[in-house]
Each structure stands twice: as C-alpha cells, then as structure tokens.
Design a protein around this motif. Sequence first.
Motif, PDB file in Angstrom:
ATOM      1  N   VAL A  33       0.761  -1.170  -0.069  1.00 58.59           N
ATOM      2  CA  VAL A  33       0.041   0.013   0.138  1.00 58.59           C
ATOM      3  C   VAL A  33       1.041   1.198  -0.032  1.00 58.59           C
ATOM      4  O   VAL A  33       0.837   2.119  -0.649  1.00 58.59           O
ATOM      5  CB  VAL A  33      -0.955   0.112   1.071  1.00 58.59           C
ATOM      6  CG1 VAL A  33      -1.736   1.185   1.199  1.00 58.59           C
ATOM      7  CG2 VAL A  33      -1.966  -1.176   1.124  1.00 58.59           C
ATOM      8  N   LYS A  34       1.783   1.222   0.861  1.00 59.32           N
ATOM      9  CA  LYS A  34       2.819   2.453   0.821  1.00 59.32           C
ATOM     10  C   LYS A  34       3.494   2.479  -0.167  1.00 59.32           C
ATOM     11  O   LYS A  34       3.700   3.640  -0.943  1.00 59.32           O
ATOM     12  CB  LYS A  34       3.533   2.342   2.237  1.00 59.32           C
ATOM     13  CG  LYS A  34       2.930   2.460   3.457  1.00 59.32           C
ATOM     14  CD  LYS A  34       4.038   2.429   4.648  1.00 59.32           C
ATOM     15  CE  LYS A  34       3.220   2.696   5.962  1.00 59.32           C
ATOM     16  NZ  LYS A  34       3.949   2.458   7.138  1.00 59.32           N
ATOM     17  N   TYR A  35       3.850   1.559  -1.029  1.00 61.06           N
ATOM     18  CA  TYR A  35       4.688   1.375  -2.455  1.00 61.06           C
ATOM     19  C   TYR A  35       3.750   2.079  -3.503  1.00 61.06           C
ATOM     20  O   TYR A  35       4.225   2.995  -4.025  1.00 61.06           O
ATOM     21  CB  TYR A  35       5.019   0.135  -2.483  1.00 61.06           C
ATOM     22  CG  TYR A  35       5.716   0.002  -4.159  1.00 61.06           C
ATOM     23  CD1 TYR A  35       6.944   0.271  -4.168  1.00 61.06           C
ATOM     24  CD2 TYR A  35       4.759  -0.257  -5.164  1.00 61.06           C
ATOM     25  CE1 TYR A  35       7.625  -0.067  -5.550  1.00 61.06           C
ATOM     26  CE2 TYR A  35       5.422  -0.436  -6.474  1.00 61.06           C
ATOM     27  CZ  TYR A  35       6.916  -0.245  -6.677  1.00 61.06           C
ATOM     28  OH  TYR A  35       7.232  -0.362  -7.809  1.00 61.06           O
ATOM     29  N   LYS A  36       2.572   1.708  -3.350  1.00 64.98           N
ATOM     30  CA  LYS A  36       1.444   2.259  -4.574  1.00 64.98           C
ATOM     31  C   LYS A  36       1.276   3.777  -4.083  1.00 64.98           C
ATOM     32  O   LYS A  36       0.905   4.473  -5.153  1.00 64.98           O
ATOM     33  CB  LYS A  36       0.296   1.470  -4.270  1.00 64.98           C
ATOM     34  CG  LYS A  36       0.392  -0.094  -4.784  1.00 64.98           C
ATOM     35  CD  LYS A  36      -0.928  -0.532  -4.622  1.00 64.98           C
ATOM     36  CE  LYS A  36      -1.007  -1.762  -5.280  1.00 64.98           C
ATOM     37  NZ  LYS A  36      -2.350  -2.641  -5.225  1.00 64.98           N
ATOM     38  N   HIS A  37       1.478   4.080  -3.012  1.00 61.91           N
ATOM     39  CA  HIS A  37       1.269   5.724  -2.741  1.00 61.91           C
ATOM     40  C   HIS A  37       2.629   6.450  -2.696  1.00 61.91           C
ATOM     41  O   HIS A  37       2.356   7.667  -2.251  1.00 61.91           O
ATOM     42  CB  HIS A  37       0.243   5.884  -1.455  1.00 61.91           C
ATOM     43  CG  HIS A  37      -1.035   5.385  -1.459  1.00 61.91           C
ATOM     44  ND1 HIS A  37      -2.277   6.189  -1.911  1.00 61.91           N
ATOM     45  CD2 HIS A  37      -1.570   3.998  -1.129  1.00 61.91           C
ATOM     46  CE1 HIS A  37      -3.288   5.420  -1.744  1.00 61.91           C
ATOM     47  NE2 HIS A  37      -2.782   4.214  -1.683  1.00 61.91           N
ATOM     48  N   SER A  38       3.726   5.927  -3.102  1.00 60.76           N
ATOM     49  CA  SER A  38       4.830   6.596  -3.071  1.00 60.76           C
ATOM     50  C   SER A  38       5.261   7.165  -4.481  1.00 60.76           C
ATOM     51  O   SER A  38       4.614   6.564  -5.530  1.00 60.76           O
ATOM     52  CB  SER A  38       5.873   5.657  -2.491  1.00 60.76           C
ATOM     53  OG  SER A  38       6.372   4.709  -3.343  1.00 60.76           O
ATOM     54  N   SER A  39       6.527   7.779  -4.776  1.00 60.12           N
ATOM     55  CA  SER A  39       7.007   8.037  -6.103  1.00 60.12           C
ATOM     56  C   SER A  39       7.661   6.767  -6.677  1.00 60.12           C
ATOM     57  O   SER A  39       8.140   6.965  -7.803  1.00 60.12           O
ATOM     58  CB  SER A  39       8.008   9.227  -5.850  1.00 60.12           C
ATOM     59  OG  SER A  39       8.959   8.832  -4.971  1.00 60.12           O
ATOM     60  N   LEU A  40       7.893   5.570  -6.048  1.00 55.61           N
ATOM     61  CA  LEU A  40       8.770   4.743  -6.514  1.00 55.61           C
ATOM     62  C   LEU A  40       8.290   4.029  -7.837  1.00 55.61           C
ATOM     63  O   LEU A  40       9.244   3.415  -8.482  1.00 55.61           O
ATOM     64  CB  LEU A  40       8.766   3.749  -5.203  1.00 55.61           C
ATOM     65  CG  LEU A  40       9.766   4.064  -4.100  1.00 55.61           C
ATOM     66  CD1 LEU A  40       9.821   2.817  -3.112  1.00 55.61           C
ATOM     67  CD2 LEU A  40      11.307   4.057  -4.857  1.00 55.61           C
ATOM     68  N   PRO A  41       6.897   3.842  -7.748  1.00 56.53           N
ATOM     69  CA  PRO A  41       6.535   3.070  -9.165  1.00 56.53           C
ATOM     70  C   PRO A  41       6.908   3.695 -10.373  1.00 56.53           C
ATOM     71  O   PRO A  41       7.347   3.422 -11.486  1.00 56.53           O
ATOM     72  CB  PRO A  41       5.002   3.157  -9.075  1.00 56.53           C
ATOM     73  CG  PRO A  41       4.809   2.898  -7.572  1.00 56.53           C
ATOM     74  CD  PRO A  41       5.908   3.876  -6.941  1.00 56.53           C
ATOM     75  N   ALA A  42       6.979   5.186 -10.359  1.00 53.75           N
ATOM     76  CA  ALA A  42       7.401   5.961 -11.536  1.00 53.75           C
ATOM     77  C   ALA A  42       9.054   6.190 -11.411  1.00 53.75           C
ATOM     78  O   ALA A  42       9.241   6.422 -12.603  1.00 53.75           O
ATOM     79  CB  ALA A  42       6.628   7.384 -11.247  1.00 53.75           C
TER      80      ALA A  42
END
Length: 294
Positions: free
Chosen positions: A131-140
């Motif tokens: 959940v925190k990953y999805k709401h972070s800038s990491l995916p981009a």
Amino acid sequence: MSDGPSFDQLRTSLLDLSEPMGKRTRAVFYLRTRGGKDDLRVLLEALPNKKDSELMRHELAYVIGQFQDADACPVLEAIVRDVDDDCMVRHEAAEALGAIGDASSIEVLETFAQDDAPEVAETCALALRLVKYKHSSLPAEEGEMDRNPYLSVDPAPAMEKTKSTAELKQILLDTDRSLFDRYRAMFSLRNRNTEDAALALAAAFHDSSALFRHEIAYVMGQMVNPVTVPSLKAVLIDEKEHRMVRHEAAEALGAIGTPECEDILKVYLKDSHQVVRESCEVALDIIDYWAPMK
C-alpha cells in the motif's frame, strides 16, 4: 460470457453450500471475470459466512482483492480483525487489502502486523509495504520491470528487468532481505517462467516461512511449468507441511494437469486436512474442465 452461466445461476451456485466445491469455485471465478459491482457484492455476501469452508472463503477473499475496489475494504478489514477466524482466511483478506491498495487500510494492517498468527502478521506487513509503495513515487522512478503476463494483482511488484535470474534467485533466498523484496524477486522469476527461473523458485520451498512457501506454490500454478511438478508433489505428500502450503501445491498441480498430477491428486482426496482434500477436489475439477480443450 454469453454462453456462460447467468448471474443468478452463479449467485445460487456460490451461496449454496451443498453444491460441489469445484462448481462453487468456478462460480467465484466466473463472477471475477464478469467484474461488475453486483458480482462483487455477491462475493462480499459469501465471504463472512463461517459455515463455509476455509478453502472457499480463502478463494473468495483472493478474488475480492483482484477487483481492486475500495468498497470491499470494510468487509475485508472485519475479517482481518476477527482473531477467532481461520488464519488462512484472515491472511487472504489482508492480502486483498494490499491488492486494493487503499490508504484507509493502513491502520488495520499496522495493527495486525503484530498478530499472533505468523501467516497473518507477515501478510499484513507485506500488504502494508505494498500500500505504501503504491502511494509513493517509487513506481514512477523505478526502471522497466519484468512484465506480468498473468493478469493478476500481486502482493508485490516485480523487480527491474535488468536483474539476472541468478541475482533474482539470490534475493529470493536471502532471509536477511525484507519479505517484500523477496516477493518482488519471486514475481520476477515467475514472469520469466524459464526452466532456470522455475527451479530457482523450487529452491525456496526450504524457507522457514509458511506464507512464503505457499506463495511459491501459488506462482508455480500460474506458470504451469511441468519442471515444477516434482517439487509440488513433494510438498503435497508432506503431511508435516502447513495445510496452506499443501493446498496451494494441490491447486498448482491441478493447473499443470498432467496424468502424473492427476494421479497424485486422487490419492490426497482423503487427506486428514479438509482444506487439502477440497483443494485436490478443486484441482481435479480444473483438470476435467480443461481436458476437452487440450
């Protein structure tokens, strides 16, 4: 879907506990394929029923998560909070919250990341990271990942595709790494689905975490790679193995569906654990369902 069962037929099949497990499981996945709000509501209606089997409720929670609809979160959170419920069902409800990825679930996931049941605690910690990953800038920010060809919403994203299979195996087996990173390596190996990748995954069946071992068996079922059959058979026949892991091994063998798989599944239709018996029943139903199309 025009030639498939109607919504009313699917709802009736799912909610009737006297129907065969294979038929009810097919109804669950038909509803997932339909993917509408009414379909989700039927699944949410079925999930809290503790008179149903742990296998069916586990499958329901998984499929509900695949909808990625935040309207499902209250029902899933209630399952996670119910410490008297079965750990397999609570684990899958927590994983579904991670798949949905709504920030409103962070509180319950943080709370139950300390649960007494390790399967639940580890899943909550993993879902919290997702959940925190999805709401972070990491995916981009991250580079291109190994493509997921399986259309599933996974408990962790794959790693960057620049990593070699050997590097991914090293991460997969490194117990000093976070469970989230090790899951990422797992899903990268699954996506590659080479013989080397499949055998790397098989090496992880020696891990101390039942949750981790169960996920290894699950991804092998997605891969449908015959090279994994010996490892999956070894898991299924090991009566000391966690029922959750044996359940996933049985369903993976059903997905692969060779005569060897069918033979071993028939043996364990009379296993002492209900979830293993029912998983073998479902697996054999899968083999029968796909047989005319092979």
